[in-house]
Design an enzyme around this catalytic site. Structure first.
Site, PDB file in Angstrom:
ATOM      1  N   SER A 253       1.277  -1.378   2.395  1.00  0.00           N
ATOM      2  CA  SER A 253       1.757  -0.222   1.638  1.00  0.00           C
ATOM      3  C   SER A 253       1.091  -0.142   0.390  1.00  0.00           C
ATOM      4  O   SER A 253       0.176  -0.838   0.048  1.00  0.00           O
ATOM      5  CB  SER A 253       3.459  -0.382   1.219  1.00  0.00           C
ATOM      6  N   LYS A 254       1.736   0.702  -0.660  1.00  0.00           N
ATOM      7  CA  LYS A 254       0.946   0.715  -1.984  1.00  0.00           C
ATOM      8  C   LYS A 254       0.844  -0.438  -2.678  1.00  0.00           C
ATOM      9  O   LYS A 254       0.131  -0.775  -3.410  1.00  0.00           O
ATOM     10  CB  LYS A 254       1.826   1.840  -2.948  1.00  0.00           C
ATOM     11  N   ARG A 255       1.910  -1.552  -2.396  1.00  0.00           N
ATOM     12  CA  ARG A 255       1.816  -2.644  -3.218  1.00  0.00           C
ATOM     13  C   ARG A 255       0.763  -3.516  -2.748  1.00  0.00           C
ATOM     14  O   ARG A 255       0.094  -4.413  -3.560  1.00  0.00           O
ATOM     15  CB  ARG A 255       2.999  -3.593  -2.398  1.00  0.00           C
TER      16      ARG A 255
END
Ligand code: GLU
Length: 478
Positions: A253-255
């Site tokens: 994910s963006k994380r």
């Protein structure tokens, strides 16, 4: 096998990310390998989050990756429209048909009521499923609710007590015990379909033969298969491809700083390098080869080599794959795309031909074009800043630098042979060889202690520049 028809069905609620691009690519490769059709369908029924700008950007990124489609929005085709918000009448018709067949029912439960019930089921440790309140409302009760103006959705009635199995091409039989899903909404009270319903109807009407999508959709597939059965529609075959995880083994994910395809494009990764890397996220060739052209991927792609365990997104590996492509393609293939990544002072100072040579020399280990300013630092125009190591190397080499300066000033010709000759002659005259000769010269003309072939740097920088730099270095060498 009948003509293969596959689709990529993005929701235009964000930019194309690595996972979406991998799904699109697997579908595209499968279509092209089998001489079939690749279709784009825009799943824009989430009115709040969808936007035409995202749709345009998704299509643009797919085009950039080279994933061309045979049917889709704008392009058109025989099974359109290809935007779900333009197909609402179709979903209404099929929802009506399901109600008629007794496989779906109008539901008047409000969101608040449903939430309260879900809460209490959770509290009892039960899976929060629809409790069947509106399953068997009589005609009178339904009429009354409608007269009272209570919003009405349509819910699919899941047959109770049936274990189910999906025959998945990539992972074999996948079993679902009875009771995994409760009655689910197919048409919302605002008249728009839910994802599962719209996707199932569209896949059937668009004559999709294979649905290739991420493993996170497995429980959706279960619902979609139930819809096909209830409508006597033929079901496509399914292939669920493994999840993509970040390096910490949680879903990418963006994380994880997992960028969108657009970010990679802006950083100057070649599309074919990205395609090559994405193809190996959950798939493998028969052989050992890791660097493949798009044509080779098409030739080799088969669903039986899709893995069923998650794959890890590894940017270091992507960089390696990309550097191999850039090195193999050379300036012939990439200079056109790369040149805009040279800083403005490079573009002012050097001719097109010189920039092309600088690109060639600097792209030995280049993974993306945005790294050109770093890799080409030895050619940086303007005043030189010596790094610590270069400054240390220059210390006490005044005589040598002066020797270089005088000889370069008087060079008969400016080509690699003459430049090499001058370096050798200067060394001979002062009794200096090897590193002791080359390192101070490199430090003087680049300000750095490492870099590409020094003779090429001197050749491209030209006499005037080199003499200036050597004059400047005389001071630092003091
Ligand atoms: N719109 C869905 C998504 O973006 C499509 C899933 C599917 O391929 O059916 O996840």
């Amino acid at each position: 096998m009948k003509e293969v028809r596959v689709r990529f069905a993005p929701s235009p609620t964000g930019f194309l990310h690595v996972g979406g691009a991998r799904t699109a690519l697997f579908n595209w490769l499968f279509a092209r390998h089998n001489g079939g059709s690749f279709i784009i369908r825009i799943e824009d029924t989430d009115e709040q989050r969808s936007s035409p700008e995202y749709e345009e950007s998704l299509l643009e990124d797919l085009r950039w990756l080279g994933l061309d489609w045979d049917e889709g929005p704008v392009t058109g085709g025989d099974h359109g429209p290809y935007r779900q918000t333009e197909r609402v009448a179709i979903y209404k018709e099929y929802a009506g048909e399901l109600v008629k067949r007794g496989a779906a029912f109008p539901c008047f439960c409000t969101d608040e009521e449903l939430e309260i019930k879900r809460e209490s089921m959770r509290a009892e440790g039960k899976p929060p499923q629809y409790d069947g309140t509106c399953r068997s409302l009589g005609e009178d009760a339904i009429r009354k609710k409608r007269e009272d103006g209570i919003p009405e959705s349509i819910r699919f009635e899941v047959e109770r007590g049936i274990d189910r199995k999906i025959d998945d091409i990539a992972r074999g039989d996948v079993s679902f015990p009875a009771g995994m899903v409760g009655d689910f909404v197919i048409l919302r009270s605002n008249g728009l379909p839910t994802y599962n319903f719209a996707a199932a109807i569209d896949d059937a009407l668009m004559k999709i033969t294979h649905v290739i999508r991420g493993a996170e959709h497995l429980s959706n597939t279960l619902r979609q298969v139930m819809i096909y059965e209830a409508l006597d529609l033929p079901s496509p075959r399914f292939a669920h491809i493994p999840l993509i995880l970040g390096s910490d083994r949680t879903k990418l994910s963006k994380r994880h700083g997992a960028p969108n395809i657009r970010d990679y494009r802006e950083k100057g990764y070649p599309a074919e390098a990205l395609v090559n890397y994405l193809a190996f996220l959950g798939w493998a060739t028969k052989g050992e080869k890791e660097i493949l052209s798009v044509g080779e991927l098409v030739e080799e792609f088969q669903l039986d080599r899709v893995s069923d365990s998650p794959s890890i997104f590894d940017e270091a590996k992507l960089n390696w794959v990309s550097a191999q492509h850039i090195r193999a393609g050379g300036s012939g293939m990439y200079f056109k795309d790369a040149k805009v990544f040279f800083p403005g002072d490079f573009r002012e100072r050097y001719s097109e031909e010189e920039l092309e040579k600088i690109f060639e020399i600097s792209s030995e280990n280049l993974s993306s074009f945005d790294r050109l300013p770093v890799e080409a630092a030895s050619f940086k125009p303007g005043k030189i800043v010596y790094d610590d190591e270069a400054a240390a190397v220059l210390g006490g080499t005044k005589e040598l630098i002066a020797g270089f300066k005088n000889r370069f000033e008087l060079a008969e010709k400016w080509d690699t042979d003459h430049i090499r000759g001058i370096i050798k002659d200067t060394g001979k005259a002062l009794g200096i060889k090897g590193k002791g000769l080359y390192m101070p010269l490199r430090a003087a003309v680049t300000g750095l202690s490492h870099g590409p072939d020094l003779v090429m740097i001197i050749l491209i920088r030209g006499r005037e520049d080199i003499v200036d730099l050597l004059s400047g270095a005389l001071e630092a060498a003091g």
